[in-house]
Design an enzyme around this catalytic site. Structure first.
Site, mmCIF file in Angstrom:
data_model
loop_
_atom_site.group_PDB
_atom_site.id
_atom_site.type_symbol
_atom_site.label_atom_id
_atom_site.label_comp_id
_atom_site.label_asym_id
_atom_site.label_seq_id
_atom_site.Cartn_x
_atom_site.Cartn_y
_atom_site.Cartn_z
ATOM 1 N N ILE A 31 0.830 -1.212 0.000
ATOM 2 C CA ILE A 31 0.000 0.000 0.000
ATOM 3 C C ILE A 31 0.865 1.263 0.000
ATOM 4 O O ILE A 31 0.401 2.326 -0.422
ATOM 5 C CB ILE A 31 -0.959 -0.032 1.218
ATOM 6 C CG1 ILE A 31 -2.179 0.843 0.974
ATOM 7 C CG2 ILE A 31 -0.253 0.349 2.507
ATOM 8 C CD1 ILE A 31 -3.305 0.596 1.975
ATOM 9 N N HIS A 99 5.732 -12.189 5.861
ATOM 10 C CA HIS A 99 5.611 -11.764 4.463
ATOM 11 C C HIS A 99 6.991 -11.552 3.862
ATOM 12 O O HIS A 99 7.942 -11.198 4.558
ATOM 13 C CB HIS A 99 4.761 -10.493 4.339
ATOM 14 C CG HIS A 99 5.185 -9.370 5.238
ATOM 15 N ND1 HIS A 99 4.867 -9.333 6.574
ATOM 16 C CD2 HIS A 99 5.923 -8.264 4.998
ATOM 17 C CE1 HIS A 99 5.369 -8.240 7.111
ATOM 18 N NE2 HIS A 99 6.030 -7.575 6.188
HETATM 19 P P1 5GP Z 1 7.114 -4.917 7.451
HETATM 20 O O1 5GP Z 1 7.924 -3.768 7.971
HETATM 21 O O2 5GP Z 1 6.194 -5.508 8.488
HETATM 22 O O3 5GP Z 1 7.963 -5.944 6.759
HETATM 23 O O4 5GP Z 1 6.236 -4.289 6.300
HETATM 24 C C1 5GP Z 1 4.860 -4.255 6.259
HETATM 25 C C2 5GP Z 1 4.476 -3.697 4.917
HETATM 26 O O5 5GP Z 1 3.074 -3.853 4.775
HETATM 27 C C3 5GP Z 1 4.783 -2.202 4.748
HETATM 28 O O6 5GP Z 1 5.621 -2.031 3.602
HETATM 29 C C4 5GP Z 1 3.398 -1.569 4.563
HETATM 30 O O7 5GP Z 1 3.404 -0.515 3.643
HETATM 31 C C5 5GP Z 1 2.546 -2.736 4.112
HETATM 32 N N1 5GP Z 1 1.150 -2.668 4.513
HETATM 33 C C6 5GP Z 1 0.681 -2.400 5.752
HETATM 34 N N2 5GP Z 1 -0.664 -2.434 5.770
HETATM 35 C C7 5GP Z 1 -1.053 -2.735 4.498
HETATM 36 C C8 5GP Z 1 -2.341 -2.906 3.886
HETATM 37 O O8 5GP Z 1 -3.392 -2.800 4.501
HETATM 38 N N3 5GP Z 1 -2.355 -3.212 2.561
HETATM 39 C C9 5GP Z 1 -1.206 -3.348 1.840
HETATM 40 N N4 5GP Z 1 -1.347 -3.650 0.533
HETATM 41 N N5 5GP Z 1 0.022 -3.189 2.379
HETATM 42 C C10 5GP Z 1 0.096 -2.883 3.701
#
Ligand code: 5GP
Ligand code: ZN
Length: 109
Positions: A31, A99
């Site tokens: 997002i 992820h």
């Molecule tokens: P992390 O730091 O946990 O590896 O990254 C989480 C990622 O998830 C971030 O890059 C953030 O922009 C993305 N993200 C968080 N919430 C959402 C959402 O509701 N939809 C999408 N498509 N991406 C999300």
């Protein structure tokens, strides 16, 4: 995991721009993309982080990683791409559902 945003995306309860889906995995566009192409590949099964993955998840983790180059190529990243897996607070993890990030810049046409 009723409060997990990625479980909700996997279940179709929250919209996401999906790039891939099968019985085990969903991939969708981040997002807040940090690169022109920024995909997130997740298992449909809730696994909180790599710390929480077990031997039972070996095939699933392999499947996630093998999907990365396939989707990267489909999104124009034939020249290469970055994969990232953030684990835990000190690893920069913000969403606690495992992820794999796939990031890159498509080659100029
Ligand atoms: P992390 O730091 O946990 O590896 O990254 C989480 C990622 O998830 C971030 O890059 C953030 O922009 C993305 N993200 C968080 N919430 C959402 C959402 O509701 N939809 C999408 N498509 N991406 C999300
Ligand atoms: Zn989840």
């Amino acid at each position: 995991m009723t409060d997990c945003i990625f479980c909700k995306i996997a279940a179709g309860q929250i919209p996401a721009k999906k790039a891939y889906e099968d019985d085990d995995i969903v991939a969708f566009h981040d997002i807040a993309p940090k690169a022109p192409v920024h995909l997130l590949l997740i298992p449909k099964k809730h696994i909180t982080s790599l710390f929480d993955a077990g031997a039972d998840d070996q095939a699933l983790l392999g499947k996630l990683l093998l999907l990365a180059p396939k989707l990267a190529k489909e999104h124009g990243l034939e020249a290469g791409f970055v994969t990232r897996v953030h684990t835990g607070a000190a690893g920069g993890q913000e969403v606690y559902h495992l992820h794999v990030h796939v990031l890159g810049q498509p080659a100029a046409a």
